[in-house]
Design a protein around this motif. Sequence first.
Motif, short mmCIF file in Angstrom:
data_model
loop_
_atom_site.label_atom_id
_atom_site.label_comp_id
_atom_site.label_asym_id
_atom_site.label_seq_id
_atom_site.Cartn_x
_atom_site.Cartn_y
_atom_site.Cartn_z
N ASN A 109 0.78 -1.24 0.00
CA ASN A 109 0.00 0.00 0.00
C ASN A 109 0.81 1.29 0.00
O ASN A 109 0.24 2.37 -0.15
N SER A 159 -4.85 4.62 -0.75
CA SER A 159 -4.48 3.20 -0.83
C SER A 159 -5.68 2.33 -1.20
O SER A 159 -5.52 1.14 -1.43
N ASN A 183 -7.88 1.22 -6.84
CA ASN A 183 -7.40 0.06 -7.59
C ASN A 183 -6.59 0.47 -8.81
O ASN A 183 -6.60 1.62 -9.22
N HIS A 184 -5.96 -0.54 -9.40
CA HIS A 184 -5.11 -0.32 -10.57
C HIS A 184 -5.88 -0.53 -11.88
O HIS A 184 -6.79 -1.34 -11.95
N HIS A 216 1.90 -7.30 -6.58
CA HIS A 216 0.59 -7.04 -5.93
C HIS A 216 -0.32 -8.25 -5.88
O HIS A 216 -1.43 -8.18 -5.37
C1 LIG Z 1 -3.52 -0.78 -2.62
S1 LIG Z 1 -4.75 -2.04 -2.57
C2 LIG Z 1 -6.13 -1.33 -3.36
C3 LIG Z 1 -7.37 -1.36 -2.52
C4 LIG Z 1 -7.99 -2.72 -2.33
N1 LIG Z 1 -8.77 -3.10 -3.50
C5 LIG Z 1 -8.89 -2.72 -1.11
O1 LIG Z 1 -10.08 -2.99 -1.24
O2 LIG Z 1 -8.39 -2.45 0.00
C6 LIG Z 1 -4.05 -3.13 -3.74
C7 LIG Z 1 -4.77 -4.43 -3.87
O3 LIG Z 1 -6.05 -4.25 -4.46
C8 LIG Z 1 -6.33 -5.29 -5.38
N2 LIG Z 1 -6.43 -4.71 -6.71
C9 LIG Z 1 -6.06 -3.49 -7.11
N3 LIG Z 1 -6.34 -3.26 -8.40
C10 LIG Z 1 -6.89 -4.38 -8.86
C11 LIG Z 1 -7.38 -4.79 -10.13
N4 LIG Z 1 -7.35 -4.01 -11.19
N5 LIG Z 1 -7.90 -6.05 -10.24
C12 LIG Z 1 -7.94 -6.88 -9.17
N6 LIG Z 1 -7.48 -6.56 -7.94
C13 LIG Z 1 -6.96 -5.34 -7.78
C14 LIG Z 1 -5.17 -6.27 -5.30
O4 LIG Z 1 -5.49 -7.27 -4.39
C15 LIG Z 1 -4.03 -5.41 -4.76
O5 LIG Z 1 -3.08 -6.16 -4.08
#
Ligand SMILES: C[S@@+](CC[C@H](N)C(=O)[O-])C[C@H]1O[C@@H](n2cnc3c(N)ncnc32)[C@H](O)[C@@H]1O
Length: 252
Positions: free
Chosen positions: A61, A77, A80-81, A134
């Motif tokens: 994060n 944080s 998402n990406h 990630h």
């Molecule tokens: C910095 S966190 C983002 C916030 C997270 N989605 C949450 O609910 O807390 C990063 C994590 O989110 C998930 N994530 C982020 N972008 C994603 C995407 N495009 N598709 C699937 N999972 C994603 C992954 O598990 C990643 O390790």
Amino acid sequence: MAFVVLSFLAYSICLKLGEYMLVCLMHWRLDAKEKARYASLDCWCRSAIPFCDTLIIWRGNSLPNGFGRCAVCPTTSLINHSCSPNGFLNWDDKRRHMTVHVMRPIKKGDEITVRYVNVNLKAEDRQLELRHKHRFTCTCPACSATKEALQASDKRRERIGLLTDGAARRILSLRTDISMKEIEELLTLLDEEYGDPSYKGDVCMEAHAVKLKEGGDKVAARTWAAKGYKLMLLTKGASSREVQLAKHASSQ
Ligand SMILES: C[S@@+](CC[C@H](N)C(=O)[O-])C[C@H]1O[C@@H](n2cnc3c(N)ncnc32)[C@H](O)[C@@H]1O
């Protein structure tokens, strides 16, 4: 040679250990509410080992906030990406917080996304890095396109990467040998691949430097700087140092 490699290895290990000790110390200093907020962030593997979760959460994060620094920002944080993100994160050093900028108009209810990796890599390489760093497989529109569309996108991104990596090298060596033809190609590719205004602000500032160098056409240089400033203001915010420099250049 072996001594140099071993010294470098020892130095890297010490640096990492130092970083992790600092993270644990900073975490220990948080109050109970902040600790609970930190613990609620994404953690790919929870464990009972002391400080293990703290470090995994940090790894997954933390975001860059200024030169050589990183921080966990609980709200940003949660973003998402996407490999064609509509958002851009920037650290506001004056106000000491992360700012989120959207790079194109988004509809109410649409998700804001940012990039976790270099999006100019080929889809396969992006997936590798995302899985490694990630632990997820990206299914964003750019990654789930048809085989033909993906191939065309890979080709465009590879070329964008080549042209923009050149920009970084040029800045480091203080050279501005990119041609206006390459700049125009880059702007077209960015439009096709990411849509307007995406990352075009930085490219306009390159054009500004080229115009100044190419016989010092100050009017054309100022026009490019003004365009760069407008685009960068949108994607990076008024507090960004690059935006301030672009504003200054547009008034010269
Ligand atoms: C910095 S966190 C983002 C916030 C997270 N989605 C949450 O609910 O807390 C990063 C994590 O989110 C998930 N994530 C982020 N972008 C994603 C995407 N495009 N598709 C699937 N999972 C994603 C992954 O598990 C990643 O390790």
